[in-house]
Design an enzyme around this catalytic site. Structure first.
Site, PDB file in Angstrom:
ATOM      1  CG  HIS A   1      -4.180  11.212   0.520  1.00 19.91           C
ATOM      2  ND1 HIS A   1      -4.621   9.919   0.809  1.00 19.91           N
ATOM      3  CD2 HIS A   1      -4.569  12.063   1.361  1.00 19.91           C
ATOM      4  CE1 HIS A   1      -5.226   9.782   1.764  1.00 19.91           C
ATOM      5  NE2 HIS A   1      -5.239  11.116   2.388  1.00 19.91           N
TER       6      HIS A   1
ATOM      7  CG  MET B   1       1.998   8.519   3.950  1.00 16.80           C
ATOM      8  SD  MET B   1       1.775   6.901   4.615  1.00 16.80           S
ATOM      9  CE  MET B   1       0.611   6.337   3.114  1.00 16.80           C
TER      10      MET B   1
ATOM     11  CG  MET C   1      -8.656   8.492   4.892  1.00 18.55           C
ATOM     12  SD  MET C   1      -7.648   8.155   3.460  1.00 18.55           S
ATOM     13  CE  MET C   1      -7.007   6.628   3.693  1.00 18.55           C
TER      14      MET C   1
ATOM     15  CG  HIS D   1      -4.140   8.808  -4.815  1.00 19.87           C
ATOM     16  ND1 HIS D   1      -5.072   9.440  -4.307  1.00 19.87           N
ATOM     17  CD2 HIS D   1      -3.640   8.266  -3.481  1.00 19.87           C
ATOM     18  CE1 HIS D   1      -5.019   9.851  -3.056  1.00 19.87           C
ATOM     19  NE2 HIS D   1      -4.264   8.723  -2.385  1.00 19.87           N
TER      20      HIS D   1
ATOM     21  CG  ASP E   1      -0.989   7.713  -1.026  1.00 17.04           C
ATOM     22  OD1 ASP E   1      -2.055   8.371  -0.730  1.00 17.04           O
ATOM     23  OD2 ASP E   1      -1.097   6.734  -1.569  1.00 17.04           O
TER      24      ASP E   1
ATOM     25  N   GLY F   1      -2.112   5.474   6.254  1.00 20.90           N
ATOM     26  CA  GLY F   1      -0.804   5.101   6.621  1.00 20.90           C
ATOM     27  C   GLY F   1      -0.252   4.024   5.639  1.00 20.90           C
ATOM     28  CG  PHE F   2       0.816   1.066   6.496  1.00 14.15           C
ATOM     29  CD1 PHE F   2       2.151   1.012   6.463  1.00 14.15           C
ATOM     30  CD2 PHE F   2       0.370   1.508   7.725  1.00 14.15           C
ATOM     31  CE1 PHE F   2       2.827   1.587   7.436  1.00 14.15           C
ATOM     32  CE2 PHE F   2       0.938   2.024   8.703  1.00 14.15           C
ATOM     33  CZ  PHE F   2       2.341   1.749   8.763  1.00 14.15           C
ATOM     34  N   GLY F   3      -0.974   0.945   2.302  1.00 11.95           N
ATOM     35  CA  GLY F   3      -1.720   0.334   1.318  1.00 11.95           C
ATOM     36  C   GLY F   3      -1.873  -1.315   1.771  1.00 11.95           C
ATOM     37  N   GLY F   4      -2.872  -1.564   0.928  1.00  9.61           N
ATOM     38  CA  GLY F   4      -2.981  -3.178   1.048  1.00  9.61           C
ATOM     39  C   GLY F   4      -4.027  -3.533   2.470  1.00  9.61           C
TER      40      GLY F   4
ATOM     41  N   GLY G   1      -4.751   1.216  -4.844  1.00 10.40           N
ATOM     42  CA  GLY G   1      -3.528   0.799  -5.010  1.00 10.40           C
ATOM     43  C   GLY G   1      -2.940  -0.448  -5.241  1.00 10.40           C
ATOM     44  CB  SER G   2      -2.773  -3.413  -3.067  1.00  6.54           C
ATOM     45  OG  SER G   2      -4.096  -3.174  -2.346  1.00  6.54           O
TER      46      SER G   2
ATOM     47  CB  SER H   1      -2.481   4.588  -4.543  1.00  2.60           C
ATOM     48  OG  SER H   1      -1.600   4.704  -3.658  1.00  2.60           O
TER      49      SER H   1
ATOM     50  CG  MET I   1      -2.341  10.832   4.518  1.00  6.16           C
ATOM     51  SD  MET I   1      -2.424   8.959   3.898  1.00  6.16           S
ATOM     52  CE  MET I   1      -1.592   9.345   2.341  1.00  6.16           C
TER      53      MET I   1
ATOM     54  CG  ASP J   1      -6.927   6.758  -0.306  1.00  5.64           C
ATOM     55  OD1 ASP J   1      -6.461   5.511  -0.822  1.00  5.64           O
ATOM     56  OD2 ASP J   1      -6.342   7.494   0.061  1.00  5.64           O
ATOM     57  N   GLY J   2      -9.051   3.398  -0.009  1.00  2.46           N
ATOM     58  CA  GLY J   2      -8.347   2.378   0.932  1.00  2.46           C
ATOM     59  C   GLY J   2      -9.155   1.280   0.798  1.00  2.46           C
ATOM     60  N   GLY J   3      -8.377   0.176   0.429  1.00  2.00           N
ATOM     61  CA  GLY J   3      -9.239  -1.139   0.137  1.00  2.00           C
ATOM     62  C   GLY J   3     -10.036  -1.380  -0.993  1.00  2.00           C
TER      63      GLY J   3
HETATM   64  C1  DX5 Z   1      -3.345   4.983   2.630  1.00  2.00           C
HETATM   65  C2  DX5 Z   1      -3.059   5.608   1.442  1.00  2.00           C
HETATM   66  C3  DX5 Z   1      -4.015   5.051   0.044  1.00  2.00           C
HETATM   67  C4  DX5 Z   1      -3.279   3.516  -0.271  1.00  2.00           C
HETATM   68  C5  DX5 Z   1      -4.338   2.679  -0.611  1.00  2.00           C
HETATM   69  O1  DX5 Z   1      -3.247   5.519   3.826  1.00  2.00           O
HETATM   70  O2  DX5 Z   1      -3.792   6.812   1.386  1.00  2.00           O
HETATM   71  O3  DX5 Z   1      -3.960   5.861  -1.203  1.00  2.00           O
HETATM   72  O4  DX5 Z   1      -2.158   3.781  -1.255  1.00  2.00           O
HETATM   73  O5  DX5 Z   1      -3.856   1.736  -0.898  1.00  2.00           O
HETATM   74  P1  DX5 Z   1      -4.922   0.201  -1.052  1.00  2.00           P
HETATM   75  O6  DX5 Z   1      -5.732   0.640  -2.424  1.00  2.00           O
HETATM   76  O7  DX5 Z   1      -3.988  -0.889  -1.458  1.00  2.00           O
HETATM   77  O8  DX5 Z   1      -5.666   0.470  -0.013  1.00  2.00           O
HETATM   78 ZN    ZN Z   2      -4.307   8.047  -0.497  1.00  2.00          ZN
END
Ligand code: DX5
Ligand code: ZN
Length: 223
Positions: free
Chosen positions: A64, A35, A135, A31, A33, A140-143, A195-196, A8, A66, A173-175
């Site tokens: 993706h 938003m 999800m 990927h 995102d 909404g947020f990475g990390g 992502g992170s 991501s 959102m 997707d997520g963490g």
């Molecule tokens: C969050 C996004 C994810 C995000 C994942 O809403 O849909 O794609 O970038 O980031 P990480 O891998 O850091 O959780």
């Molecule tokens: Zn995503």
């Protein structure tokens, strides 16, 4: 079973997207995102940026969305050349029609579920889809930290996909990271957004390869 890593770019340097994308040329997908600050409490980028990224990479783009009203906006991403377009079922007014419009425009059609949305009411929609995105954090947020409570839903979704046959991908997707990807793969995911974990690594490309190897090993143990 094929396994795919889709980094991501939400965790990349937005001022240098071309060079960031070049750093992960070994990724299977990219990927992106989108938003809108309504469906989720964050604002990222839209169609012009997706088009610009498409011009500087050969890697297929996994959008993706959102956003509210994907029925109106999602087809434009398919027309812009995204290889896969994911809409949230919580936001779609007519998910079957939307999935058909995406496929008609040459994209893979994908449906995303927030953590509190169950898969079971949507079982009959599976033939219209090329991928289901689960999800594993609140969008909404990475990390954010991976939600282990989502593992049973991954397993139930894998069972539904196997029951229906075909080749529908199951994305998480997520963490997702080196410490959580094996749990996801063992539960039945085959497509992994990170992502992170990727862009926070010293060597993002090496992390992509490591994640793919870990997922393959876990998937093999499970099979
Ligand atoms: C969050 C996004 C994810 C995000 C994942 O809403 O849909 O794609 O970038 O980031 P990480 O891998 O850091 O959780
Ligand atoms: Zn995503």
């Amino acid at each position: 079973m094929g396994l795919r890593i889709s980094p991501s770019i939400l965790s990349a340097d937005f001022a240098n997207l071309e060079s960031e994308v070049t750093r992960i040329a070994n990724a299977d997908w990219l990927h992106v995102d989108v938003m809108d600050n309504h469906f989720v409490p964050n604002l990222t980028l839209g169609l012009p940026v997706v088009e610009a990224i498409g011009k500087v990479t050969e890697t297929p783009i996994d959008v993706h969305l959102m956003i509210e009203d994907p029925d109106r906006w999602a087809p434009g991403y398919a027309e812009a050349g995204a290889g896969s377009v994911t809409f949230h079922v919580e936001a779609a007014a007519a998910p079957v029609r939307l999935a058909r419009e995406l496929r008609a425009r040459g994209a893979r059609a994908s449906m995303a579920l927030k953590p509190a949305t169950p898969i079971e009411p949507y079982e009959d929609l599976l033939p219209e889809l090329d991928m289901v995105l689960l999800m594993t954090v609140e969008p909404g947020f990475g990390g954010q930290a991976f939600l282990d409570i989502m593992l049973p839903k991954i397993r139930r979704t894998r069972a539904l996909l196997d029951k229906h046959g075909g080749d529908i991908w199951l994305q998480v997707d997520g963490g997702v990271s080196a410490t959580t990807i094996e749990r996801c793969a063992e539960a039945g995911a085959d497509t992994f957004v990170a992502g992170s974990a990727v862009f926070g690594a010293d060597d993002p490309a090496a992390m992509v390869d490591q994640l793919r190897e870990q997922a393959a090993a876990a998937n093999h143990r499970h099979a």
